[in-house]
Design a protein around this motif. Sequence first.
Motif, PDB file in Angstrom:
ATOM      1  N   GLY A  31      28.420  39.547  38.815  1.00  0.00           N
ATOM      2  CA  GLY A  31      27.468  39.159  39.239  1.00  0.00           C
ATOM      3  C   GLY A  31      26.368  40.057  39.508  1.00  0.00           C
ATOM      4  O   GLY A  31      25.408  39.881  40.204  1.00  0.00           O
ATOM      5  N   ASN A  32      26.367  41.618  39.067  1.00  0.00           N
ATOM      6  CA  ASN A  32      25.333  42.226  38.980  1.00  0.00           C
ATOM      7  C   ASN A  32      24.014  42.044  38.212  1.00  0.00           C
ATOM      8  O   ASN A  32      24.419  41.802  36.929  1.00  0.00           O
ATOM      9  CB  ASN A  32      25.653  43.704  38.862  1.00  0.00           C
ATOM     10  CG  ASN A  32      26.601  44.061  40.019  1.00  0.00           C
ATOM     11  OD1 ASN A  32      26.558  43.966  41.052  1.00  0.00           O
ATOM     12  ND2 ASN A  32      27.766  45.016  39.423  1.00  0.00           N
ATOM     13  N   THR A  33      23.098  41.985  38.577  1.00  0.00           N
ATOM     14  CA  THR A  33      21.774  42.016  37.924  1.00  0.00           C
ATOM     15  C   THR A  33      21.280  43.068  37.406  1.00  0.00           C
ATOM     16  O   THR A  33      21.929  44.058  37.705  1.00  0.00           O
ATOM     17  CB  THR A  33      20.673  41.098  38.824  1.00  0.00           C
ATOM     18  OG1 THR A  33      20.257  42.171  39.724  1.00  0.00           O
ATOM     19  CG2 THR A  33      21.095  39.949  39.589  1.00  0.00           C
ATOM     20  N   VAL A  34      20.151  43.176  36.661  1.00  0.00           N
ATOM     21  CA  VAL A  34      19.514  44.486  36.132  1.00  0.00           C
ATOM     22  C   VAL A  34      19.127  45.210  37.297  1.00  0.00           C
ATOM     23  O   VAL A  34      19.492  46.365  37.249  1.00  0.00           O
ATOM     24  CB  VAL A  34      18.329  43.960  35.294  1.00  0.00           C
ATOM     25  CG1 VAL A  34      17.363  45.313  34.733  1.00  0.00           C
ATOM     26  CG2 VAL A  34      18.860  43.236  33.828  1.00  0.00           C
ATOM     27  N   LEU A  35      18.683  44.572  38.232  1.00  0.00           N
ATOM     28  CA  LEU A  35      18.094  45.598  39.255  1.00  0.00           C
ATOM     29  C   LEU A  35      19.346  46.250  40.376  1.00  0.00           C
ATOM     30  O   LEU A  35      19.442  47.089  40.753  1.00  0.00           O
ATOM     31  CB  LEU A  35      17.495  44.275  40.358  1.00  0.00           C
ATOM     32  CG  LEU A  35      16.549  45.246  41.743  1.00  0.00           C
ATOM     33  CD1 LEU A  35      15.668  46.314  41.111  1.00  0.00           C
ATOM     34  CD2 LEU A  35      16.135  44.374  42.410  1.00  0.00           C
ATOM     35  N   HIS A  36      20.398  45.255  40.347  1.00  0.00           N
ATOM     36  CA  HIS A  36      21.852  45.840  40.810  1.00  0.00           C
ATOM     37  C   HIS A  36      22.294  47.243  39.958  1.00  0.00           C
ATOM     38  O   HIS A  36      22.724  48.230  40.580  1.00  0.00           O
ATOM     39  CB  HIS A  36      22.760  45.024  40.798  1.00  0.00           C
ATOM     40  CG  HIS A  36      22.820  44.013  41.785  1.00  0.00           C
ATOM     41  ND1 HIS A  36      22.405  42.852  41.638  1.00  0.00           N
ATOM     42  CD2 HIS A  36      23.173  43.913  43.158  1.00  0.00           C
ATOM     43  CE1 HIS A  36      22.234  42.105  42.704  1.00  0.00           C
ATOM     44  NE2 HIS A  36      23.046  42.831  43.641  1.00  0.00           N
ATOM     45  N   ILE A  37      22.321  46.902  38.632  1.00  0.00           N
ATOM     46  CA  ILE A  37      22.641  48.128  37.843  1.00  0.00           C
ATOM     47  C   ILE A  37      21.808  49.412  37.847  1.00  0.00           C
ATOM     48  O   ILE A  37      22.103  50.530  37.997  1.00  0.00           O
ATOM     49  CB  ILE A  37      22.742  47.743  36.335  1.00  0.00           C
ATOM     50  CG1 ILE A  37      23.809  46.417  36.367  1.00  0.00           C
ATOM     51  CG2 ILE A  37      23.103  48.872  35.482  1.00  0.00           C
ATOM     52  CD1 ILE A  37      23.841  45.699  34.936  1.00  0.00           C
ATOM     53  N   ALA A  38      20.267  48.967  37.936  1.00  0.00           N
ATOM     54  CA  ALA A  38      19.662  50.142  38.119  1.00  0.00           C
ATOM     55  C   ALA A  38      19.449  50.839  39.363  1.00  0.00           C
ATOM     56  O   ALA A  38      19.486  52.058  39.248  1.00  0.00           O
ATOM     57  CB  ALA A  38      18.053  49.477  37.883  1.00  0.00           C
ATOM     58  N   SER A  39      19.641  50.076  40.420  1.00  0.00           N
ATOM     59  CA  SER A  39      19.877  50.581  41.683  1.00  0.00           C
ATOM     60  C   SER A  39      21.134  51.494  41.871  1.00  0.00           C
ATOM     61  O   SER A  39      21.083  52.665  42.269  1.00  0.00           O
ATOM     62  CB  SER A  39      19.775  49.536  42.874  1.00  0.00           C
ATOM     63  OG  SER A  39      18.658  48.982  42.908  1.00  0.00           O
ATOM     64  N   LEU A  40      22.287  51.153  41.192  1.00  0.00           N
ATOM     65  CA  LEU A  40      23.556  51.545  41.226  1.00  0.00           C
ATOM     66  C   LEU A  40      23.508  53.261  40.603  1.00  0.00           C
ATOM     67  O   LEU A  40      24.165  54.180  40.992  1.00  0.00           O
ATOM     68  CB  LEU A  40      24.618  50.876  40.376  1.00  0.00           C
ATOM     69  CG  LEU A  40      26.007  51.456  40.307  1.00  0.00           C
ATOM     70  CD1 LEU A  40      26.598  51.797  41.640  1.00  0.00           C
ATOM     71  CD2 LEU A  40      26.658  50.608  39.452  1.00  0.00           C
ATOM     72  N   ASN A  41      22.625  53.099  39.391  1.00  0.00           N
ATOM     73  CA  ASN A  41      22.450  54.384  38.669  1.00  0.00           C
ATOM     74  C   ASN A  41      21.303  55.364  38.980  1.00  0.00           C
ATOM     75  O   ASN A  41      20.953  56.333  38.153  1.00  0.00           O
ATOM     76  CB  ASN A  41      22.801  53.899  37.116  1.00  0.00           C
ATOM     77  CG  ASN A  41      23.992  53.340  36.813  1.00  0.00           C
ATOM     78  OD1 ASN A  41      24.717  54.296  36.412  1.00  0.00           O
ATOM     79  ND2 ASN A  41      24.173  52.398  36.730  1.00  0.00           N
TER      80      ASN A  41
END
Length: 346
Positions: A31-41
Amino acid sequence: MDRKLFKAAMDGHVQILKQCNQLECQSTPTGNTVLHIASLNGRSQCVEHVLSTCTPLLKTVNKKGETPLHIAARKGYADIVGALIECARTQGKDMESGFGVVEEMVRMVNEEKDTALHMAVRNGWVKVGELLVREDPEFEYYGEFPGSWWAHGENRLACSGDSQRQRNDIKILEKKRFLTDIADEDGWTPLHYAAHFNHVKMVRLLLKQEKSAAYTPNKEGKTALHIAASRGHTESMQELISECPDCCELVDGRGQNALHVAVENNEGGAVGLMLKNPLFGSLINEKDVDGNTPLHLLATWGCYIRSLIIEPRVDKSAYNAENLTALDIASCTHQFSTLKVCQMQI
Protein backbone atom coordinates in the motif's frame (compact mmCIF):
# COMPACT_ATOMS: atom_id res chain seq x y z
CA MET A 1 3.77 -0.21 -8.84
CA ASP A 2 5.73 0.24 -12.02
CA ARG A 3 9.33 -0.80 -11.45
CA LYS A 4 10.83 2.35 -13.00
CA LEU A 5 8.57 4.54 -10.90
CA PHE A 6 9.46 2.64 -7.75
CA LYS A 7 13.20 2.99 -8.38
CA ALA A 8 12.82 6.66 -9.29
CA ALA A 9 11.12 7.42 -5.98
CA MET A 10 13.65 5.31 -4.10
CA ASP A 11 16.73 6.74 -5.80
CA GLY A 12 15.55 10.34 -6.13
CA HIS A 13 15.15 10.64 -9.91
CA VAL A 14 12.66 13.49 -10.12
CA GLN A 15 12.71 13.66 -13.92
CA ILE A 16 11.28 10.17 -14.21
CA LEU A 17 8.49 11.04 -11.77
CA LYS A 18 7.64 14.08 -13.87
CA GLN A 19 6.94 11.81 -16.82
CA CYS A 20 4.12 10.05 -14.96
CA ASN A 21 0.73 11.76 -14.83
CA GLN A 22 -1.12 9.30 -12.61
CA LEU A 23 1.01 8.92 -9.51
CA GLU A 24 -2.03 8.43 -7.28
CA CYS A 25 -2.86 5.18 -9.08
CA GLN A 26 0.46 3.57 -8.28
CA SER A 27 1.12 1.61 -5.07
CA THR A 28 3.15 -1.33 -3.82
CA PRO A 29 1.65 -4.59 -2.45
CA THR A 30 1.87 -3.11 1.06
CA GLY A 31 0.00 0.00 0.00
CA ASN A 32 2.94 2.39 -0.18
CA THR A 33 2.51 5.23 -2.64
CA VAL A 34 5.26 7.09 -4.44
CA LEU A 35 5.13 9.66 -1.63
CA HIS A 36 5.62 6.92 1.00
CA ILE A 37 8.65 5.57 -0.85
CA ALA A 38 10.24 8.97 -1.39
CA SER A 39 9.67 9.81 2.27
CA LEU A 40 11.14 6.49 3.38
CA ASN A 41 14.32 7.11 1.41
CA GLY A 42 14.76 10.76 2.31
CA ARG A 43 14.23 12.02 -1.25
CA SER A 44 13.07 15.54 -0.47
CA GLN A 45 13.02 16.75 -4.09
CA CYS A 46 10.81 13.86 -5.08
CA VAL A 47 8.54 14.56 -2.12
CA GLU A 48 8.20 18.20 -3.15
CA HIS A 49 7.36 17.25 -6.73
CA VAL A 50 4.72 14.71 -5.70
CA LEU A 51 3.15 17.17 -3.28
CA SER A 52 2.94 19.81 -6.00
CA THR A 53 1.25 17.50 -8.49
CA CYS A 54 -0.68 14.99 -6.40
CA THR A 55 -1.70 16.50 -3.07
CA PRO A 56 -4.25 13.76 -2.16
CA LEU A 57 -1.33 11.39 -1.46
CA LEU A 58 -0.53 13.53 1.58
CA LYS A 59 -3.01 11.63 3.78
CA THR A 60 -3.02 8.31 1.94
CA VAL A 61 -2.27 5.39 4.27
CA ASN A 62 -0.56 2.10 3.51
CA LYS A 63 -1.73 -1.28 4.84
CA LYS A 64 -0.23 -0.49 8.25
CA GLY A 65 -2.24 2.70 8.44
CA GLU A 66 0.87 4.82 7.98
CA THR A 67 0.86 8.14 6.19
CA PRO A 68 4.00 9.55 4.54
CA LEU A 69 4.31 11.71 7.67
CA HIS A 70 4.51 8.59 9.86
CA ILE A 71 7.31 7.24 7.71
CA ALA A 72 9.30 10.47 7.51
CA ALA A 73 8.95 10.94 11.27
CA ARG A 74 10.14 7.41 11.98
CA LYS A 75 13.21 7.93 9.79
CA GLY A 76 13.95 11.35 11.27
CA TYR A 77 13.81 13.33 8.03
CA ALA A 78 12.99 16.78 9.40
CA ASP A 79 13.10 18.46 5.99
CA ILE A 80 10.50 16.06 4.61
CA VAL A 81 8.32 16.36 7.71
CA GLY A 82 8.49 20.11 7.24
CA ALA A 83 7.51 19.85 3.58
CA LEU A 84 4.54 17.58 4.38
CA ILE A 85 3.35 19.97 7.10
CA GLU A 86 3.73 23.00 4.84
CA CYS A 87 1.72 21.31 2.11
CA ALA A 88 -1.01 20.38 4.58
CA ARG A 89 -1.12 23.95 5.84
CA THR A 90 -2.01 25.19 2.37
CA GLN A 91 -5.03 22.87 2.27
CA GLY A 92 -7.00 24.79 4.88
CA LYS A 93 -9.61 22.79 6.80
CA ASP A 94 -10.86 19.29 6.17
CA MET A 95 -14.56 19.49 5.27
CA GLU A 96 -15.54 16.35 7.20
CA SER A 97 -13.64 16.82 10.46
CA GLY A 98 -13.64 20.59 10.60
CA PHE A 99 -10.00 20.50 11.68
CA GLY A 100 -7.16 22.05 9.77
CA VAL A 101 -5.54 19.51 7.46
CA VAL A 102 -2.28 19.94 9.38
CA GLU A 103 -3.90 19.05 12.70
CA GLU A 104 -5.76 16.13 11.19
CA MET A 105 -2.63 14.74 9.57
CA VAL A 106 -0.52 15.14 12.71
CA ARG A 107 -3.19 13.37 14.78
CA MET A 108 -3.66 10.41 12.43
CA VAL A 109 -2.75 7.08 14.01
CA ASN A 110 -1.58 3.88 12.37
CA GLU A 111 -2.91 0.40 13.17
CA GLU A 112 -0.82 0.40 16.37
CA LYS A 113 -2.43 3.69 17.45
CA ASP A 114 0.80 5.63 17.00
CA THR A 115 0.92 9.17 15.71
CA ALA A 116 3.90 10.49 13.78
CA LEU A 117 5.09 12.13 17.01
CA HIS A 118 5.16 8.79 18.80
CA MET A 119 7.40 7.43 16.06
CA ALA A 120 9.71 10.42 16.17
CA VAL A 121 10.25 10.39 19.92
CA ARG A 122 10.56 6.60 20.13
CA ASN A 123 13.44 6.78 17.68
CA GLY A 124 15.04 9.81 19.29
CA TRP A 125 14.38 12.31 16.47
CA VAL A 126 14.11 15.40 18.62
CA LYS A 127 13.96 18.01 15.85
CA VAL A 128 11.11 16.15 14.16
CA GLY A 129 9.32 15.87 17.49
CA GLU A 130 9.57 19.59 18.05
CA LEU A 131 8.11 20.32 14.62
CA LEU A 132 5.12 18.09 15.28
CA VAL A 133 4.35 19.35 18.80
CA ARG A 134 4.58 22.97 17.77
CA GLU A 135 2.24 22.39 14.86
CA ASP A 136 -0.56 21.09 17.07
CA PRO A 137 0.14 22.18 20.67
CA GLU A 138 -3.40 21.58 21.92
CA PHE A 139 -3.57 17.88 21.10
CA GLU A 140 -3.21 15.46 24.02
CA TYR A 141 -0.88 12.69 22.87
CA TYR A 142 -1.20 9.28 24.47
CA GLY A 143 0.84 6.12 24.34
CA GLU A 144 4.56 5.61 24.65
CA PHE A 145 6.55 8.78 25.19
CA PRO A 146 10.20 8.13 26.04
CA GLY A 147 11.14 10.62 28.71
CA SER A 148 14.49 11.03 27.02
CA TRP A 149 12.85 13.22 24.41
CA TRP A 150 12.63 16.10 26.84
CA ALA A 151 15.85 15.50 28.67
CA HIS A 152 18.26 14.07 26.12
CA GLY A 153 19.50 15.16 22.73
CA GLU A 154 22.69 17.08 22.10
CA ASN A 155 21.18 19.40 19.51
CA ARG A 156 18.25 20.83 21.42
CA LEU A 157 18.60 20.98 25.15
CA ALA A 158 18.38 24.21 27.02
CA CYS A 159 21.65 23.30 28.65
CA SER A 160 23.37 23.81 25.32
CA GLY A 161 23.40 27.52 26.08
CA ASP A 162 21.00 28.40 23.26
CA SER A 163 18.68 30.97 24.89
CA GLN A 164 16.17 30.84 22.03
CA ARG A 165 15.99 27.07 22.33
CA GLN A 166 15.45 27.40 26.07
CA ARG A 167 12.58 29.82 25.47
CA ASN A 168 11.10 27.35 23.01
CA ASP A 169 11.39 24.55 25.57
CA ILE A 170 9.60 26.68 28.15
CA LYS A 171 6.78 27.51 25.74
CA ILE A 172 6.27 23.85 24.86
CA LEU A 173 6.31 22.74 28.49
CA GLU A 174 3.82 25.46 29.39
CA LYS A 175 1.45 24.19 26.71
CA LYS A 176 2.22 20.53 27.34
CA ARG A 177 2.63 20.37 31.11
CA PHE A 178 1.65 16.70 31.05
CA LEU A 179 4.91 15.91 29.24
CA THR A 180 6.80 16.38 32.51
CA ASP A 181 4.90 13.42 33.98
CA ILE A 182 5.08 11.00 31.07
CA ALA A 183 7.28 8.00 31.77
CA ASP A 184 8.85 5.45 29.44
CA GLU A 185 8.53 1.68 29.79
CA ASP A 186 11.07 1.68 32.65
CA GLY A 187 9.23 4.40 34.52
CA TRP A 188 11.81 7.06 33.67
CA THR A 189 10.40 10.57 33.39
CA PRO A 190 12.12 13.50 31.66
CA LEU A 191 13.51 14.55 35.04
CA HIS A 192 15.12 11.13 35.54
CA TYR A 193 16.92 11.51 32.22
CA ALA A 194 17.92 15.10 32.88
CA ALA A 195 19.46 14.02 36.20
CA HIS A 196 21.15 11.02 34.56
CA PHE A 197 22.89 13.19 31.96
CA ASN A 198 23.46 16.07 34.42
CA HIS A 199 21.59 18.52 32.23
CA VAL A 200 21.29 21.06 35.02
CA LYS A 201 19.33 23.70 33.11
CA MET A 202 16.81 21.10 32.04
CA VAL A 203 16.52 19.85 35.63
CA ARG A 204 15.82 23.43 36.68
CA LEU A 205 13.30 23.95 33.89
CA LEU A 206 11.41 20.74 34.61
CA LEU A 207 11.25 21.48 38.34
CA LYS A 208 9.98 24.97 37.59
CA GLN A 209 7.12 23.47 35.60
CA GLU A 210 6.29 20.64 37.99
CA LYS A 211 8.03 20.09 41.33
CA SER A 212 6.14 16.86 41.93
CA ALA A 213 8.38 15.24 39.29
CA ALA A 214 11.15 15.14 41.92
CA TYR A 215 9.08 12.66 43.94
CA THR A 216 8.20 10.37 41.06
CA PRO A 217 9.94 6.97 41.19
CA ASN A 218 10.87 4.82 38.22
CA LYS A 219 10.08 1.09 38.21
CA GLU A 220 13.01 0.45 40.55
CA GLY A 221 11.66 3.05 42.94
CA LYS A 222 14.46 5.49 42.17
CA THR A 223 13.80 9.21 42.01
CA ALA A 224 15.78 11.73 40.02
CA LEU A 225 17.91 12.37 43.13
CA HIS A 226 18.80 8.67 43.31
CA ILE A 227 19.81 8.78 39.65
CA ALA A 228 21.92 11.92 40.02
CA ALA A 229 23.60 10.54 43.15
CA SER A 230 24.41 7.25 41.43
CA ARG A 231 26.23 9.17 38.70
CA GLY A 232 27.94 11.65 40.98
CA HIS A 233 26.15 14.59 39.37
CA THR A 234 26.38 17.04 42.24
CA GLU A 235 25.07 20.01 40.24
CA SER A 236 21.80 18.25 39.46
CA MET A 237 21.63 17.00 43.03
CA GLN A 238 21.91 20.54 44.34
CA GLU A 239 19.07 21.70 42.09
CA LEU A 240 16.84 18.88 43.27
CA ILE A 241 17.68 19.36 46.94
CA SER A 242 17.26 23.11 46.75
CA GLU A 243 13.83 22.98 45.12
CA CYS A 244 12.51 19.87 46.86
CA PRO A 245 14.45 19.36 50.11
CA ASP A 246 12.21 16.60 51.45
CA CYS A 247 12.92 14.41 48.40
CA CYS A 248 16.10 13.46 50.28
CA GLU A 249 14.03 11.16 52.47
CA LEU A 250 12.73 9.01 49.64
CA VAL A 251 13.99 5.44 49.27
CA ASP A 252 13.99 3.12 46.28
CA GLY A 253 12.65 -0.40 45.95
CA ARG A 254 15.55 -1.71 48.05
CA GLY A 255 14.93 0.79 50.80
CA GLN A 256 17.98 2.82 49.86
CA ASN A 257 18.20 6.58 50.04
CA ALA A 258 20.42 8.71 47.83
CA LEU A 259 23.39 8.29 50.18
CA HIS A 260 23.17 4.50 49.94
CA VAL A 261 23.11 4.75 46.16
CA ALA A 262 26.05 7.14 45.96
CA VAL A 263 28.18 4.90 48.20
CA GLU A 264 27.24 1.78 46.26
CA ASN A 265 28.44 3.47 43.09
CA ASN A 266 31.62 4.80 44.72
CA GLU A 267 30.68 8.41 44.03
CA GLY A 268 32.73 10.23 46.65
CA GLY A 269 31.77 13.70 45.45
CA ALA A 270 28.08 12.99 45.86
CA VAL A 271 28.69 11.46 49.29
CA GLY A 272 30.70 14.52 50.36
CA LEU A 273 27.91 16.84 49.22
CA MET A 274 25.32 14.97 51.26
CA LEU A 275 27.46 14.69 54.37
CA LYS A 276 27.86 18.48 54.38
CA ASN A 277 24.13 19.06 53.99
CA PRO A 278 22.09 19.06 57.22
CA LEU A 279 19.16 17.52 55.35
CA PHE A 280 21.03 14.20 55.27
CA GLY A 281 22.04 14.24 58.93
CA SER A 282 19.35 11.80 59.97
CA LEU A 283 19.97 9.54 56.97
CA ILE A 284 23.65 8.76 57.50
CA ASN A 285 22.92 5.58 59.44
CA GLU A 286 19.63 4.64 57.79
CA LYS A 287 19.29 0.97 56.83
CA ASP A 288 18.00 -0.52 53.58
CA VAL A 289 15.80 -3.63 53.32
CA ASP A 290 18.80 -5.81 54.17
CA GLY A 291 19.67 -3.73 57.18
CA ASN A 292 22.71 -2.20 55.49
CA THR A 293 23.79 1.32 56.31
CA PRO A 294 25.81 3.25 53.73
CA LEU A 295 28.96 2.12 55.57
CA HIS A 296 27.93 -1.53 55.18
CA LEU A 297 27.66 -0.97 51.44
CA LEU A 298 31.04 0.72 51.36
CA ALA A 299 32.58 -2.38 52.94
CA THR A 300 30.59 -4.76 50.73
CA TRP A 301 31.72 -3.14 47.49
CA GLY A 302 35.22 -2.30 48.57
CA CYS A 303 34.73 1.40 48.01
CA TYR A 304 37.14 3.90 49.46
CA ILE A 305 35.23 7.03 50.38
CA ARG A 306 37.24 8.57 53.17
CA SER A 307 34.69 11.29 53.93
CA LEU A 308 32.18 8.64 55.02
CA ILE A 309 34.70 6.51 56.90
CA ILE A 310 35.99 9.39 59.02
CA GLU A 311 32.55 11.00 59.51
CA PRO A 312 32.02 11.04 63.30
CA ARG A 313 28.25 10.65 62.97
CA VAL A 314 28.61 7.28 61.23
CA ASP A 315 27.72 4.37 63.51
CA LYS A 316 30.51 1.87 62.82
CA SER A 317 29.05 -0.65 65.25
CA ALA A 318 25.67 -0.89 63.48
CA TYR A 319 24.51 -4.39 62.56
CA ASN A 320 22.72 -5.39 59.36
CA ALA A 321 20.08 -8.11 58.96
CA GLU A 322 22.81 -10.75 59.00
CA ASN A 323 24.13 -9.41 62.28
CA LEU A 324 27.29 -8.08 60.65
CA THR A 325 29.03 -4.75 61.11
CA ALA A 326 30.83 -2.97 58.30
CA LEU A 327 34.12 -4.22 59.77
CA ASP A 328 32.83 -7.79 59.70
CA ILE A 329 31.94 -7.42 56.02
CA ALA A 330 35.30 -5.83 55.18
CA SER A 331 37.05 -8.77 56.86
CA CYS A 332 34.94 -11.39 55.08
CA THR A 333 35.37 -9.79 51.66
CA HIS A 334 39.09 -9.13 52.14
CA GLN A 335 38.66 -5.41 51.61
CA PHE A 336 41.74 -4.78 53.71
CA SER A 337 42.24 -1.13 52.78
CA THR A 338 38.70 -0.32 53.89
CA LEU A 339 39.10 -2.52 56.94
CA LYS A 340 42.34 -0.80 57.98
CA VAL A 341 40.89 2.70 57.72
CA CYS A 342 37.69 1.70 59.53
CA GLN A 343 39.70 0.18 62.36
CA MET A 344 41.79 3.34 62.65
CA GLN A 345 38.66 5.44 63.08
CA ILE A 346 37.02 3.36 65.81
